[in-house]
Enzyme design. Structure first.
Site, PDB file in Angstrom:
ATOM      1  N   ASP A 200      62.015  43.755  29.521  1.00 37.70           N
ATOM      2  CA  ASP A 200      63.326  44.433  29.428  1.00 37.70           C
ATOM      3  C   ASP A 200      64.409  43.786  30.274  1.00 37.70           C
ATOM      4  OD1 ASP A 200      62.173  45.173  31.933  1.00 37.70           O
ATOM      5  OD2 ASP A 200      63.699  46.737  32.077  1.00 37.70           O
TER       6      ASP A 200
ATOM      7  N   ASP B  93      55.669  42.785  30.555  1.00 40.14           N
ATOM      8  CA  ASP B  93      56.388  43.028  31.798  1.00 40.14           C
ATOM      9  C   ASP B  93      55.996  44.443  32.263  1.00 40.14           C
ATOM     10  OD1 ASP B  93      58.638  43.032  33.679  1.00 40.14           O
ATOM     11  OD2 ASP B  93      59.619  44.335  32.224  1.00 40.14           O
TER      12      ASP B  93
ATOM     13  N   ASP C  56      57.969  46.963  34.936  1.00 39.78           N
ATOM     14  CA  ASP C  56      59.036  47.971  35.092  1.00 39.78           C
ATOM     15  C   ASP C  56      59.986  47.946  33.899  1.00 39.78           C
ATOM     16  OD1 ASP C  56      58.924  49.219  37.957  1.00 39.78           O
ATOM     17  OD2 ASP C  56      58.395  47.111  38.182  1.00 39.78           O
TER      18      ASP C  56
HETATM   19  O1  LIG Z   1      59.327  42.197  36.314  1.00 40.30           O
HETATM   20  P1  LIG Z   1      59.317  43.683  36.380  1.00 40.30           P
HETATM   21  O2  LIG Z   1      57.953  44.282  36.229  1.00 40.30           O
HETATM   22  O3  LIG Z   1      60.308  44.306  35.431  1.00 40.30           O
HETATM   23  O4  LIG Z   1      59.783  44.017  37.868  1.00 40.30           O
HETATM   24  C1  LIG Z   1      61.155  43.818  38.229  1.00 40.30           C
HETATM   25  C2  LIG Z   1      61.485  44.683  39.406  1.00 40.30           C
HETATM   26  O5  LIG Z   1      61.060  45.998  39.045  1.00 40.30           O
HETATM   27  C3  LIG Z   1      61.137  47.008  40.022  1.00 40.30           C
HETATM   28  O6  LIG Z   1      62.488  47.396  40.152  1.00 40.30           O
HETATM   29  C4  LIG Z   1      63.015  48.007  38.984  1.00 40.30           C
HETATM   30  O7  LIG Z   1      62.294  49.218  38.709  1.00 40.30           O
HETATM   31  C5  LIG Z   1      62.416  50.233  39.737  1.00 40.30           C
HETATM   32  C6  LIG Z   1      61.518  51.403  39.359  1.00 40.30           C
HETATM   33  O8  LIG Z   1      61.794  51.886  38.079  1.00 40.30           O
HETATM   34  C7  LIG Z   1      63.908  50.628  39.865  1.00 40.30           C
HETATM   35  O9  LIG Z   1      64.065  51.609  40.887  1.00 40.30           O
HETATM   36  C8  LIG Z   1      64.736  49.378  40.193  1.00 40.30           C
HETATM   37  O10 LIG Z   1      66.121  49.702  40.209  1.00 40.30           O
HETATM   38  C9  LIG Z   1      64.501  48.284  39.153  1.00 40.30           C
HETATM   39  O11 LIG Z   1      65.146  47.077  39.524  1.00 40.30           O
HETATM   40  C10 LIG Z   1      60.518  46.585  41.324  1.00 40.30           C
HETATM   41  O12 LIG Z   1      60.734  47.569  42.292  1.00 40.30           O
HETATM   42  C11 LIG Z   1      61.015  45.234  41.771  1.00 40.30           C
HETATM   43  O13 LIG Z   1      60.308  44.820  42.910  1.00 40.30           O
HETATM   44  C12 LIG Z   1      60.748  44.233  40.657  1.00 40.30           C
HETATM   45  O14 LIG Z   1      61.171  42.945  41.043  1.00 40.30           O
END
Ligand SMILES: O=P(O)(O)OC[C@H]1O[C@H](O[C@H]2O[C@H](CO)[C@@H](O)[C@H](O)[C@H]2O)[C@H](O)[C@@H](O)[C@@H]1O
Length: 369
Positions: A307, A114, A116
């Site tokens: 995560d 993954d 983020d």
């Molecule tokens: O599937 P992932 O790679 O975990 O992506 C899921 C979402 O991640 C991002 O948002 C998350 O991370 C951001 C930066 O650290 C944070 O600001 C936010 O609160 C989190 O939800 C991304 O911006 C999304 O588009 C993804 O869907």
């Protein structure tokens, strides 16, 4: 499209079903139909047809962490006891490293990562969630030893701009945009990878329309950020005053009421809007295993590190297959289908480095024997 094997990124596929519609090619005229292959599992692609109802439960759910934090039934259990009981059930993948590599004997490890919260720490601004050069090096080395895929809610272009590694597979937009390394020398080391699967292409105009509507309507709520992830949308509320979360959930719900073919799910301080097709990170993992030739193989050990609540779909697939391991990145106890845990991205980096060292040293030992 004929039912013959085609070679994509060094992998031989046998297309089993015709494409659902031709819009994919009108949207991406540069893509040869021979390069877009749907998996067997797509034959069963169905709609969930669930209307999105927003109610008070959503706000509670927005407050909870993602995945949901474990709350002990026994009120007497202290946080420390709760943590140690959770760690017994989901031990650290670093402390269980030998058991993990022993389980891979005679098998091909396939890595799923993954983005983020796994490869980059969670930060306030989604555009600043960059990955360190050290992490990039660890992922690059892992990809030299094992087939490696990034599986993310982000759109492909965005995640590629962060990861910048051409030899990986990418499943962007929660697995709805799967691409792999290009065989074409001209495109080597560029983000012009081959499209392997885009099961939600017909939703592109609808997603674009909802994006514009939400951008406009959420302007009244300070701190909201709507992110266009191509086949899905993210409505971020990390920077929104908690008092306004209810209003935001209601607003998003009222827009989605007009779009019964879209559904709402949740990640870390984010509402995710997605097509109701039965496709998620778990289906993307299955697609990639099939594409790599491991659909029914016992000689593969998929390892998925993530995560978030959306990663649970992939953990569950591994659990149901009785194959490979899910590793949840979390410092606190959470309800999960993962087998192991890691505390934070720095530990993910350590784990990847150890895997690479182990693989290289076992290769050296074999060469010397
Ligand atoms: O599937 P992932 O790679 O975990 O992506 C899921 C979402 O991640 C991002 O948002 C998350 O991370 C951001 C930066 O650290 C944070 O600001 C936010 O609160 C989190 O939800 C991304 O911006 C999304 O588009 C993804 O869907």
């Amino acid at each position: 499209m004929k039912n013959q094997n085609v070679l994509v990124s060094g992998i031989s596929f046998r297309p089993t079903v015709p494409l659902p519609n031709s819009s994919l090619f009108s949207l991406f005229p540069s893509i040869s139909p021979a390069l877009v292959v749907l998996p067997k599992s797509l034959k069963k692609l169905e709609f969930e047809n669930k209307a999105t109802k927003i109610n008070a439960c959503w706000v509670d759910s927005m407050r909870a962490s993602s995945p949901t934090r474990v709350r002990s039934a026994a009120a007497s259990l202290s946080e420390t006891d709760e943590h140690s009981s959770w760690i017994t059930r989901h031990p650290s993948a670093l402390s269980m490293f030998h058991q993990i590599v022993n389980a891979s004997k005679g098998k091909q490890i396939v890595m799923f990562l993954d983005y983020d919260g796994t490869l980059s720490p969670i930060v306030e601004d989604p555009d600043r969630a960059v990955m360190t050069n050290e992490m990039r090096e660890a992922v690059r080395d892992a990809a030299q030893c094992f087939p490696t895929a990034i599986v993310t809610g982000r759109c492909y272009d965005k995640v590629y701009s962060f990861v910048k590694l051409a030899d990986l597979y990418y499943a962007g937009s929660h697995g709805m945009d799967i691409k792999g390394p290009s065989k074409n020398q001209k495109y080597k080391n560029s983000n012009k990878q081959s499209v392997l699967c885009q099961p939600a292409s017909e939703f592109l105009p609808m997603i674009e329309e909802v994006y514009k509507t939400l951008e406009e309507k959420t302007k009244s709520i300070p701190g909201v950020r709507v992110e266009n992830n191509k086949f899905c949308l993210s409505v971020h509320f990390r920077c929104v005053d908690e008092k306004r979360w209810g209003a935001l959930a209601e607003l998003v719900g009222s827009v989605l009421n007009e779009y019964p073919k879209l559904k709402l799910t949740q990640g870390r301080k984010v509402l995710e809007i997605r097509p109701t097709i039965k496709w998620d990170k778990g289906r993307a993992l299955e697609f990639l295993l099939e594409a790599l030739g491991y659909a029914n193989s016992k000689d593969v050990l998929p390892v998925y590190i993530g995560d978030d609540r959306t990663d649970e779909d992939a953990f569950k697939v591994l659990r149901d297959r009785g194959q490979g391991f899910g590793i949840l990145v979390s410092k606190i106890p959470k309800e999960t289908n993962a087998s192991y845990s890691l505390r934070e991205p720095a530990e993910v980096e350590d784990f990847l480095r150890r895997l690479v060292e182990w693989k290289r040293s076992s290769h050296r030992t074999r060469m010397m024997a």
